[in-house]
Design a protein around this motif. Structure first.
Motif, mmCIF file in Angstrom:
data_model
loop_
_atom_site.group_PDB
_atom_site.id
_atom_site.type_symbol
_atom_site.label_atom_id
_atom_site.label_comp_id
_atom_site.label_asym_id
_atom_site.label_seq_id
_atom_site.Cartn_x
_atom_site.Cartn_y
_atom_site.Cartn_z
ATOM 1 N N PHE A 39 0.833 -1.203 0.000
ATOM 2 C CA PHE A 39 0.000 0.000 0.000
ATOM 3 C C PHE A 39 0.871 1.258 0.000
ATOM 4 C CE2 PHE A 39 -2.464 3.269 2.319
ATOM 5 C CZ PHE A 39 -3.518 3.407 1.432
ATOM 6 N N PHE A 40 1.858 1.299 0.889
ATOM 7 C CA PHE A 40 2.659 2.521 0.972
ATOM 8 C C PHE A 40 3.640 2.643 -0.192
ATOM 9 C CE2 PHE A 40 1.000 2.298 5.320
ATOM 10 C CZ PHE A 40 0.405 3.554 5.332
ATOM 11 N N LEU A 41 4.056 1.508 -0.735
ATOM 12 C CA LEU A 41 4.913 1.558 -1.912
ATOM 13 C C LEU A 41 4.129 2.121 -3.102
ATOM 14 C CD1 LEU A 41 7.794 0.747 -2.567
ATOM 15 C CD2 LEU A 41 6.936 -1.416 -3.453
ATOM 16 N N LEU A 42 2.878 1.694 -3.197
ATOM 17 C CA LEU A 42 2.002 2.207 -4.253
ATOM 18 C C LEU A 42 1.871 3.724 -4.132
ATOM 19 C CD1 LEU A 42 -0.307 1.958 -6.395
ATOM 20 C CD2 LEU A 42 -1.859 1.607 -4.502
ATOM 21 N N LEU A 43 1.629 4.186 -2.911
ATOM 22 C CA LEU A 43 1.498 5.622 -2.697
ATOM 23 C C LEU A 43 2.786 6.344 -3.094
ATOM 24 C CD1 LEU A 43 -0.317 6.094 0.707
ATOM 25 C CD2 LEU A 43 -1.120 6.650 -1.558
ATOM 26 N N LEU A 44 3.901 5.741 -2.734
ATOM 27 C CA LEU A 44 5.188 6.374 -3.003
ATOM 28 C C LEU A 44 5.439 6.509 -4.511
ATOM 29 C CD1 LEU A 44 7.788 7.445 -1.743
ATOM 30 C CD2 LEU A 44 8.716 5.141 -1.884
ATOM 31 N N LEU A 45 5.212 5.419 -5.232
ATOM 32 C CA LEU A 45 5.452 5.453 -6.683
ATOM 33 C C LEU A 45 4.499 6.430 -7.357
ATOM 34 C CD1 LEU A 45 5.981 1.710 -7.635
ATOM 35 C CD2 LEU A 45 7.680 3.484 -7.223
ATOM 36 N N ALA A 46 3.215 6.360 -6.955
ATOM 37 C CA ALA A 46 2.220 7.229 -7.571
ATOM 38 C C ALA A 46 2.558 8.692 -7.282
ATOM 39 C CB ALA A 46 0.836 6.885 -7.039
ATOM 40 N N GLY A 47 2.970 8.960 -6.051
ATOM 41 C CA GLY A 47 3.276 10.332 -5.665
ATOM 42 C C GLY A 47 4.540 10.848 -6.332
ATOM 43 N N LEU A 48 5.518 9.989 -6.469
ATOM 44 C CA LEU A 48 6.789 10.419 -7.060
ATOM 45 C C LEU A 48 6.626 10.774 -8.540
ATOM 46 C CD1 LEU A 48 9.479 10.729 -5.703
ATOM 47 C CD2 LEU A 48 10.110 8.441 -6.452
ATOM 48 N N SER A 49 5.857 9.964 -9.263
ATOM 49 C CA SER A 49 5.686 10.267 -10.687
ATOM 50 C C SER A 49 4.819 11.515 -10.869
ATOM 51 C CB SER A 49 5.107 9.068 -11.442
ATOM 52 O OG SER A 49 3.893 8.677 -10.861
ATOM 53 N N SER A 50 4.095 11.915 -9.828
ATOM 54 C CA SER A 50 3.352 13.175 -9.901
ATOM 55 C C SER A 50 4.253 14.346 -9.537
ATOM 56 C CB SER A 50 2.174 13.166 -8.934
ATOM 57 O OG SER A 50 1.244 12.200 -9.316
ATOM 58 N N SER A 51 5.055 14.155 -8.473
ATOM 59 C CA SER A 51 5.860 15.298 -8.044
ATOM 60 C C SER A 51 6.892 15.676 -9.108
ATOM 61 C CB SER A 51 6.526 15.029 -6.695
ATOM 62 O OG SER A 51 7.431 13.966 -6.789
ATOM 63 N N VAL A 52 7.406 14.700 -9.859
ATOM 64 C CA VAL A 52 8.376 15.084 -10.894
ATOM 65 C C VAL A 52 7.732 16.005 -11.928
ATOM 66 C CG1 VAL A 52 9.918 13.078 -10.694
ATOM 67 C CG2 VAL A 52 8.059 13.003 -12.339
ATOM 68 N N SER A 53 6.433 15.849 -12.156
ATOM 69 C CA SER A 53 5.813 16.714 -13.164
ATOM 70 C C SER A 53 5.724 18.152 -12.660
ATOM 71 C CB SER A 53 4.441 16.182 -13.574
ATOM 72 O OG SER A 53 3.496 16.325 -12.541
ATOM 73 N N MET A 54 5.531 18.310 -11.348
ATOM 74 C CA MET A 54 5.490 19.675 -10.811
ATOM 75 C C MET A 54 6.875 20.312 -10.927
ATOM 76 S SD MET A 54 2.971 19.520 -7.554
ATOM 77 C CE MET A 54 2.438 17.962 -6.913
ATOM 78 N N VAL A 55 7.914 19.530 -10.609
ATOM 79 C CA VAL A 55 9.276 20.070 -10.684
ATOM 80 C C VAL A 55 9.618 20.397 -12.135
ATOM 81 C CG1 VAL A 55 11.703 19.573 -10.229
ATOM 82 C CG2 VAL A 55 9.964 18.749 -8.645
ATOM 83 N N GLU A 56 9.290 19.482 -13.030
ATOM 84 C CA GLU A 56 9.598 19.700 -14.441
ATOM 85 C C GLU A 56 8.920 20.970 -14.972
ATOM 86 O OE1 GLU A 56 11.599 18.530 -16.684
ATOM 87 O OE2 GLU A 56 10.696 19.544 -18.406
#
Ligand code: PHE
Length: 502
Positions: free
Chosen positions: A305-322
């Motif tokens: 569950f938390f790994l899922l959250l981490l992966l989902a969140g990370l691929s979102s946060s990179v878009s904000m940084v980009e």
């Protein structure tokens, strides 16, 4: 795939189930779907299309479409996004804390907590409060920013490589959770809850506002990120199709997540509290902790569950940084590596400011909402108002500069599915009217009820903060993006050399 990685994030796994619960389960369905079709998909088409059309990140693309005011709006949106990114990464830092905890301590029998609310806390809740009030999450936050740096400094290729792994992994993890959830005895009741409508709720404007805010957040519109991604799209290909595909992949994932989370909650009769964060950090683990099969099953599902959250969140946060990196590089002809490093360093400090209150004052009263911290306050303005404001201003500006029809024609020329002139009316007239009505309604309700957070409770010794924090947060949210956006819009652009090529 990168756009769907941006769209699928904490919003899908955390905010959607919480909102669906808050707004009456099955009744949320209809406003949600209408918001997606009437506002979400059209605005996503516009944001992706703008990037592809002008080959610029959000401020640059809006400058080409609508002049200086456009550029101002673009920067304003990105700094509003910046606030959200700081909160978002702070949550991801806590997710790492929970991930580490789910290897053991999260599941241990409840231990008495001193210094927190007197009510008996179930272990996940106690664990969460203890975890966030220690310095470790500050390190995790720094690690998440470091991961963003590592991915974004390689540019589009880095993002491409990351999402190729993250996005399929997310889907696999989600399906595992789904299968576990619905095969639990009683789990199917949760699914029914999510799909049984209660039409009475539909007359509540708050539900409609909740649905539109959820759609903005979940498909990443009003942030300026989709334009940055759109700028990298090849000549061929239809943004209409892409936007529809990204929205449906995202909302499909969201429903699957909703079903899985509700099934687990209902199987164990865990009653979620109002807060979105509570749902992820204590309600879901409480459910997972009761899974039959003993420690190996519990631990592996907790980790999943938390790994899922981490992966989902990370691929979102990179878009904000980009989105921010791309915009700054275009404007000032900067190196990608240096720009990304500067933004991620500032990000670490910023996210710490949001996570630190819990470390400094672990007694922040948590009525399931973590108390009223800087986090809630900024999140309220940037999320509840900022995104809709960007969506509205963008539609109005493009309409005023007669850009919608032009954009639509160019999209239609490359698409097998034609949008037609009705699209111009939808984006130029209907959406602005809808969004204005919702914003005005929210603001009036807000003014009537008193400034958001004015009734915040703080532990002794910090109570004076409660009197100034709500006003200060509003001021911060208004002045920082506006000031920076004016400055950047006025700043003459540095002529492009080869340095700022993608
Ligand atoms: N769509 C993301 C989510 O659902 C949030 C987000 C928006 C992330 C924009 C990045 C950029 O969690």
């Amino acid at each position: 795939m990168a756009a769907s990685g941006s769209a699928i994030g904490l919003g899908n796994v955390v905010f959607f189930p919480a909102n669906a619960y808050r707004f009456g389960g099955g009744s949320f369905y209809l406003p949600y779907l209408l918001a997606l079709l009437v506002v979400g998909v059209p605005l996503l088409i516009v944001e992706l299309g703008l990037g592809r059309e002008h080959r610029r990140a959000y401020p640059g693309a809006l400058r080409k479409a609508a002049g200086g005011t456009g550029e101002f709006l673009g920067w304003w949106a990105l700094f509003n996004t910046g606030f959200i990114a700081l909160c978002y990464v702070a949550i991801l830092g806590w997710v790492v804390g929970m991930l580490v905890g789910s290897l053991g301590p999260l599941w241990e029998p409840s231990t008495a907590l001193t210094g927190f609310d007197a009510e008996r806390l179930a272990n996940p809740r106690g664990f969460f409060y203890r975890m966030i009030s220690r310095p470790a999450p500050l390190l995790f936050i720094a690690l998440i920013w470091a991961a963003n740096l590592w991915i974004v400094r390689r540019g589009a290729a880095g993002i491409e490589r990351a999402v190729r792994v993250f996005v399929p992994a997310m889907w696999i993890l989600m399906f595992l959770l789904l299968i576990r959830g619905v095969t639990l005895p009683g789990g199917v009741d949760g699914v029914w809850y999510l799909f049984t409508p209660d039409p009475a709720v539909l007359s509540d404007v708050e539900v409609w506002r909740g649905a539109i805010s959820q759609i903005f957040f979940t498909i990443s519109i009003g942030f300026g990120v989709m334009t940055a991604y759109g700028a990298y799209l090849p000549e061929r290909g239809s943004q209409t199709t892409q936007a529809v595909l990204v929205s449906f992949l995202n909302c499909g994932f969201e429903y699957v997540a909703g079903i899985a989370v509700f099934a687990i909650l209902f199987a164990f009769a865990v009653v979620p509290q109002a807060s979105t964060i509570a749902m992820t950090f204590f309600i879901a683990p409480e459910g997972i902790g009761q899974l039959p099969g003993g420690p190996p099953v519990v631990t592996s599902f907790g980790v999943l569950f938390f790994l899922l959250l981490l992966l989902a969140g990370l691929s979102s946060s990179v878009s904000m940084v980009e989105a921010l990196v791309a915009a700054l590089r275009e404007k000032f002809d900067l190196h990608r590596g240096a720009t990304t490093t500067a933004i991620c360093t500032a990000g670490i400090l910023g996210s710490w400011v949001f996570a630190l209150p819990h470390v400094v004052d672990p007694q922040l009263h948590g009525h399931g909402t973590l108390g009223m911290t800087l986090f809630d306050l900024i999140d309220h303005w940037a999320f509840d108002y900022g995104l809709l404001l960007v969506g509205l201003s963008q539609a109005l500006l493009l309409a005023r500069h007669r850009r919608i029809e032009r954009l639509r024609r160019s999209l239609d020329a490359r698409s097998p599915r034609k949008l037609g002139p009705a699209f111009d009316i939808l984006v130029g007239r209907v959406i602005p009217v809808l969004l204005t009505a919702l914003l005005v309604w929210s603001l009036v309700a807000e003014v009537r009820a008193g400034l958001y957070g004015a009734d915040a409770t703080f532990a002794d010794g910090w109570s004076r903060l409660a009197t100034v924090a709500p006003g200060a947060a509003l001021l911060l949210w208004l002045t920082v993006p506006t000031g920076l956006a004016i400055l950047l819009t006025r700043w003459p652009p540095v002529p492009r050399t080869r340095r700022s090529q993608p």
